[in-house]
Design a protein around this motif. Structure first.
Motif, PDB file in Angstrom:
ATOM      1  N   VAL A  17       0.840  -1.205   0.000  1.00  9.37           N
ATOM      2  CA  VAL A  17       0.000   0.000   0.000  1.00  9.37           C
ATOM      3  C   VAL A  17       0.874   1.254   0.000  1.00  9.37           C
ATOM      4  O   VAL A  17       0.606   2.214  -0.718  1.00  9.37           O
ATOM      5  CB  VAL A  17      -0.970  -0.003   1.198  1.00  9.37           C
ATOM      6  N   LEU A  18       1.953   1.228   0.788  1.00 12.12           N
ATOM      7  CA  LEU A  18       2.865   2.377   0.832  1.00 12.12           C
ATOM      8  C   LEU A  18       3.501   2.618  -0.537  1.00 12.12           C
ATOM      9  O   LEU A  18       3.777   3.752  -0.909  1.00 12.12           O
ATOM     10  CB  LEU A  18       3.956   2.130   1.880  1.00 12.12           C
ATOM     11  N   GLY A  19       3.699   1.522  -1.280  1.00 14.27           N
ATOM     12  CA  GLY A  19       4.280   1.653  -2.630  1.00 14.27           C
ATOM     13  C   GLY A  19       5.735   1.229  -2.700  1.00 14.27           C
ATOM     14  O   GLY A  19       6.347   1.286  -3.763  1.00 14.27           O
ATOM     15  N   THR A  20       6.321   0.825  -1.564  1.00 12.66           N
ATOM     16  CA  THR A  20       7.746   0.460  -1.584  1.00 12.66           C
ATOM     17  C   THR A  20       7.958  -1.009  -1.961  1.00 12.66           C
ATOM     18  O   THR A  20       9.091  -1.419  -2.170  1.00 12.66           O
ATOM     19  CB  THR A  20       8.412   0.740  -0.214  1.00 12.66           C
ATOM     20  N   ARG A  22       8.089  -3.382  -4.713  1.00 14.25           N
ATOM     21  CA  ARG A  22       8.224  -3.091  -6.144  1.00 14.25           C
ATOM     22  C   ARG A  22       8.529  -4.346  -6.949  1.00 14.25           C
ATOM     23  O   ARG A  22       8.851  -5.388  -6.398  1.00 14.25           O
ATOM     24  CB  ARG A  22       9.377  -2.099  -6.370  1.00 14.25           C
ATOM     25  N   ARG A  26       6.172  -7.154  -5.903  1.00  7.93           N
ATOM     26  CA  ARG A  26       4.828  -6.563  -5.969  1.00  7.93           C
ATOM     27  C   ARG A  26       3.892  -7.465  -6.788  1.00  7.93           C
ATOM     28  O   ARG A  26       2.754  -7.696  -6.420  1.00  7.93           O
ATOM     29  CB  ARG A  26       4.915  -5.160  -6.584  1.00  7.93           C
ATOM     30  N   LEU A  52      -1.957   9.938   5.121  1.00  9.87           N
ATOM     31  CA  LEU A  52      -0.768  10.578   4.516  1.00  9.87           C
ATOM     32  C   LEU A  52      -1.104  11.331   3.227  1.00  9.87           C
ATOM     33  O   LEU A  52      -0.243  11.999   2.664  1.00  9.87           O
ATOM     34  CB  LEU A  52       0.300   9.515   4.202  1.00  9.87           C
ATOM     35  N   PRO A  54      -1.697  13.911   0.650  1.00 11.07           N
ATOM     36  CA  PRO A  54      -1.406  15.342   0.733  1.00 11.07           C
ATOM     37  C   PRO A  54      -2.590  16.158   0.221  1.00 11.07           C
ATOM     38  O   PRO A  54      -3.423  15.649  -0.523  1.00 11.07           O
ATOM     39  CB  PRO A  54      -0.231  15.489  -0.229  1.00 11.07           C
ATOM     40  N   LEU A  56      -3.400  18.870  -2.226  1.00 17.11           N
ATOM     41  CA  LEU A  56      -2.725  19.476  -3.375  1.00 17.11           C
ATOM     42  C   LEU A  56      -3.645  20.452  -4.081  1.00 17.11           C
ATOM     43  O   LEU A  56      -4.865  20.325  -4.015  1.00 17.11           O
ATOM     44  CB  LEU A  56      -2.319  18.384  -4.370  1.00 17.11           C
TER      45      LEU A  56
ATOM     46  N   ARG B  45       2.302  14.621  -8.861  1.00 17.01           N
ATOM     47  CA  ARG B  45       3.148  14.582  -7.672  1.00 17.01           C
ATOM     48  C   ARG B  45       3.994  13.302  -7.654  1.00 17.01           C
ATOM     49  O   ARG B  45       5.123  13.291  -7.217  1.00 17.01           O
ATOM     50  CB  ARG B  45       2.248  14.644  -6.433  1.00 17.01           C
ATOM     51  N   ILE B  91       2.092   3.513  -9.559  1.00 17.60           N
ATOM     52  CA  ILE B  91       3.127   2.572  -9.099  1.00 17.60           C
ATOM     53  C   ILE B  91       3.321   1.467 -10.145  1.00 17.60           C
ATOM     54  O   ILE B  91       4.447   1.068 -10.434  1.00 17.60           O
ATOM     55  CB  ILE B  91       2.754   1.971  -7.720  1.00 17.60           C
ATOM     56  N   MET B  94       5.455   2.811 -12.839  1.00 18.92           N
ATOM     57  CA  MET B  94       6.859   2.932 -12.418  1.00 18.92           C
ATOM     58  C   MET B  94       7.510   1.552 -12.381  1.00 18.92           C
ATOM     59  O   MET B  94       8.673   1.389 -12.700  1.00 18.92           O
ATOM     60  CB  MET B  94       6.935   3.603 -11.049  1.00 18.92           C
ATOM     61  N   LEU B 142       8.337   7.774   5.109  1.00 19.95           N
ATOM     62  CA  LEU B 142       6.968   7.318   4.810  1.00 19.95           C
ATOM     63  C   LEU B 142       6.286   8.282   3.840  1.00 19.95           C
ATOM     64  O   LEU B 142       5.619   7.862   2.894  1.00 19.95           O
ATOM     65  CB  LEU B 142       6.139   7.210   6.097  1.00 19.95           C
ATOM     66  N   THR B 143       6.492   9.567   4.060  1.00 26.61           N
ATOM     67  CA  THR B 143       5.849  10.560   3.190  1.00 26.61           C
ATOM     68  C   THR B 143       6.427  10.492   1.779  1.00 26.61           C
ATOM     69  O   THR B 143       5.686  10.540   0.792  1.00 26.61           O
ATOM     70  CB  THR B 143       6.048  11.977   3.770  1.00 26.61           C
ATOM     71  N   ALA B 145       7.674   7.981   0.292  1.00 26.43           N
ATOM     72  CA  ALA B 145       7.202   6.763  -0.380  1.00 26.43           C
ATOM     73  C   ALA B 145       5.746   6.920  -0.790  1.00 26.43           C
ATOM     74  O   ALA B 145       5.375   6.697  -1.942  1.00 26.43           O
ATOM     75  CB  ALA B 145       7.368   5.557   0.548  1.00 26.43           C
ATOM     76  N   PHE B 146       4.900   7.328   0.141  1.00 24.34           N
ATOM     77  CA  PHE B 146       3.459   7.338  -0.125  1.00 24.34           C
ATOM     78  C   PHE B 146       3.058   8.489  -1.046  1.00 24.34           C
ATOM     79  O   PHE B 146       2.334   8.300  -2.010  1.00 24.34           O
ATOM     80  CB  PHE B 146       2.694   7.455   1.207  1.00 24.34           C
ATOM     81  N   VAL B 147       3.562   9.682  -0.737  1.00 23.85           N
ATOM     82  CA  VAL B 147       3.104  10.868  -1.472  1.00 23.85           C
ATOM     83  C   VAL B 147       3.799  10.985  -2.823  1.00 23.85           C
ATOM     84  O   VAL B 147       3.175  11.262  -3.833  1.00 23.85           O
ATOM     85  CB  VAL B 147       3.342  12.146  -0.623  1.00 23.85           C
ATOM     86  N   GLY B 149       5.751   8.537  -4.260  1.00 19.35           N
ATOM     87  CA  GLY B 149       5.938   7.262  -4.960  1.00 19.35           C
ATOM     88  C   GLY B 149       7.404   6.853  -5.061  1.00 19.35           C
ATOM     89  O   GLY B 149       7.792   6.142  -5.986  1.00 19.35           O
ATOM     90  N   ARG B 150       8.235   7.313  -4.119  1.00 16.96           N
ATOM     91  CA  ARG B 150       9.670   6.981  -4.180  1.00 16.96           C
ATOM     92  C   ARG B 150       9.940   5.562  -3.699  1.00 16.96           C
ATOM     93  O   ARG B 150       9.310   5.101  -2.746  1.00 16.96           O
ATOM     94  CB  ARG B 150      10.468   7.941  -3.286  1.00 16.96           C
ATOM     95  N   SER B 151      10.910   4.909  -4.321  1.00 16.21           N
ATOM     96  CA  SER B 151      11.328   3.568  -3.880  1.00 16.21           C
ATOM     97  C   SER B 151      12.329   3.712  -2.727  1.00 16.21           C
ATOM     98  O   SER B 151      12.821   4.815  -2.453  1.00 16.21           O
ATOM     99  CB  SER B 151      11.984   2.838  -5.042  1.00 16.21           C
ATOM    100  N   HIS B 152      12.632   2.572  -2.076  1.00 15.10           N
ATOM    101  CA  HIS B 152      13.657   2.589  -1.011  1.00 15.10           C
ATOM    102  C   HIS B 152      14.950   3.224  -1.534  1.00 15.10           C
ATOM    103  O   HIS B 152      15.561   4.066  -0.871  1.00 15.10           O
ATOM    104  CB  HIS B 152      13.985   1.151  -0.564  1.00 15.10           C
ATOM    105  N   ILE B 155      14.762   6.984  -2.026  1.00 14.15           N
ATOM    106  CA  ILE B 155      14.724   7.707  -0.745  1.00 14.15           C
ATOM    107  C   ILE B 155      16.140   7.762  -0.159  1.00 14.15           C
ATOM    108  O   ILE B 155      16.596   8.812   0.313  1.00 14.15           O
ATOM    109  CB  ILE B 155      13.734   7.046   0.240  1.00 14.15           C
TER     110      ILE B 155
END
Lengths: 224, 188
Positions: A17-20, A22, A26, A52, A54, A56, B45, B91, B94, B142-143, B145-147, B149-152, B155
């Motif tokens: 869900v967070l998107g990390t 991959r 995933r 979280l 935002p 915008l 974003r 995602i 990406m 966390l922000t 990643a979530f906002v 869409g950055r990977s580990h 970041i």
């Protein structure tokens, strides 16, 4: 689910869900979304992490985006303006008068290319599924009526090879023969699928776009 | 001007979704007019390139039309449902394209109005106090990643922290957030 497993799956659900989560991880996880327990964990994280989101400043997209959506979904044909419709009817009449009506045979129907029998055992076939043309159309035939608890629906899925997320092919009928035209996403998914599945979903189909209920039947697609 | 006043009410969006499920193209257009600027800003974003965000926005609305029947009216939160579809589409792209850090040509026009408030989407109870309890690095990871869409990896690169630290802050942060939200719920 064992508690150690549950913890691991919950951690993966959070990162999904967070998107990390991959790439291949995933894709693999998306296959697990077939399980209602995993679906519930994902839903819980979607609710938690919504905080979280935002705030915008909205940005109006260019008009070409809407036209692209209409084209992809074939909507323009459905809602052409009356003036345009008359123009197009007039153009059609002129065309046919000019060239003469040479069309003597009906438009070609897509041929049966693949089929599948969704069955619990060799004696009990619930549905026959036929794919027509280049994954263009789907025919569904009810053989034996499958039990359906109240407030639930049966949903059909294409299962892409190599761990891609299942793609919905719509709800399953419970009487008679049904025919539907597939959209681009469904055609693409069927192009890389060798199996289809039926899952039990809330009435009207999966709320998430991925299977959420138990998978009741899985069957291979075979060349007709 | 209070931004929440200008956001379409969720009940109205839910009704439009219900009409979309019945193949009502006028309702779909109305839904698009009301929500596409919000979803487009969200995609910009994450994807940071206009042309890519425009393409993904098309896919998002194709999915919304196809899945409108799957939206549960009783659940409310129609905008949250659509934003989640948009995030997952971004995602997915990406993931497919293996997109990494790209030029931020669009980022300037979509600055946050307020980093502290969510975009008209309902937050869990006590979310703000729970997120405040996390340390700065964790909250930032966390922000991002979530906002965004950055990977580990991204970041780690952007914050110049070791990859291992970023992964463990995120893992622990998620766990802490979950525990805090569930204990707050029990006490309220």
């Amino acid at each position: 689910m064992k508690s150690a497993n549950r913890e691991l799956v919950d951690r993966l659900a959070a990162e999904y869900v967070l998107g990390t989560l991959r790439h291949r991880a995933r894709r693999r996880f998306e296959r697990w979304l077939l399980s209602p327990q995993v679906g519930a964990l994902v839903k819980a994280w979607e609710d938690r992490l919504a905080g979280l989101e935002p705030r915008l400043t909205p940005v109006t997209p260019p008009a070409a985006v809407w036209r692209g959506i209409e084209d992809k979904l074939g909507l323009r044909k459905l809602q052409r303006r009356p003036a345009m419709r008359w123009l197009s009817i007039a153009a059609s009449i002129i065309f046919f008068v000019a060239v003469g009506v040479f069309i003597t045979r009906p438009p070609e129907q897509p041929q049966l290319t693949q089929k599948s029998f969704l069955q619990a055992d060799p004696q009990t076939i619930y549905w026959r599924v036929e794919i027509l043309g280049d994954n263009q159309e789907l025919s569904l035939h009810v053989h034996v009526v499958h039990d359906l608890p109240p407030g639930k629906s049966h949903e059909l899925w294409a299962l892409p090879e190599g761990g891609g997320a299942p793609v919905s092919l719509g709800l399953m009928p419970h009487t008679g023969d049904h025919h539907r035209v597939l959209n681009a996403a469904q055609r693409a998914a069927l192009g890389v699928s060798k199996q289809i599945a039926v899952s039990l979903e809330p009435e009207g189909g999966s709320p998430t776009g991925a299977p959420t209920g138990p998978v009741l039947l899985v069957a291979p697609l075979t060349r007709a | 001007m209070n931004r929440t006043d200008t956001l379409p009410p969720d009940i109205e969006l839910a009704q439009l979704l219900q009409r979309c499920a019945a193949s009502d193209t006028a309702a779909f257009r109305a839904l698009y007019d009301k929500t596409s600027p919000i979803l487009f800003a969200r995609l910009l974003r994450m994807l940071r390139r206009r042309s890519v965000a425009e393409e993904v926005l098309q896919d998002v609305f194709v999915r919304i039309w196809q899945r409108a029947a799957q939206y549960e009216m009783g659940r409310g939160r129609a905008l949250a449902w659509m934003v989640t579809i948009a995030r997952y589409c971004a995602i997915d792209l990406m993931r497919r394209e293996r997109m990494t850090l790209v030029s931020d040509d669009a980022i300037a026009e979509i600055a946050d109005e307020s980093a502290a408030e969510s975009g008209g989407i309902e937050k869990p109870n006590n979310f703000d106090s729970c997120i405040e309890q996390l340390n700065d690095n964790t909250r930032k990871c966390l922000t991002m990643a979530f906002v965004e869409g950055r990977s580990h990896d991204e970041i780690a690169q952007l914050t110049t922290h070791p990859l291992g630290s970023v992964k463990s802050w995120i893992r622990r942060g998620l766990l802490a957030l979950k525990e805090c939200l569930s204990s707050e719920r029990q006490t309220t």
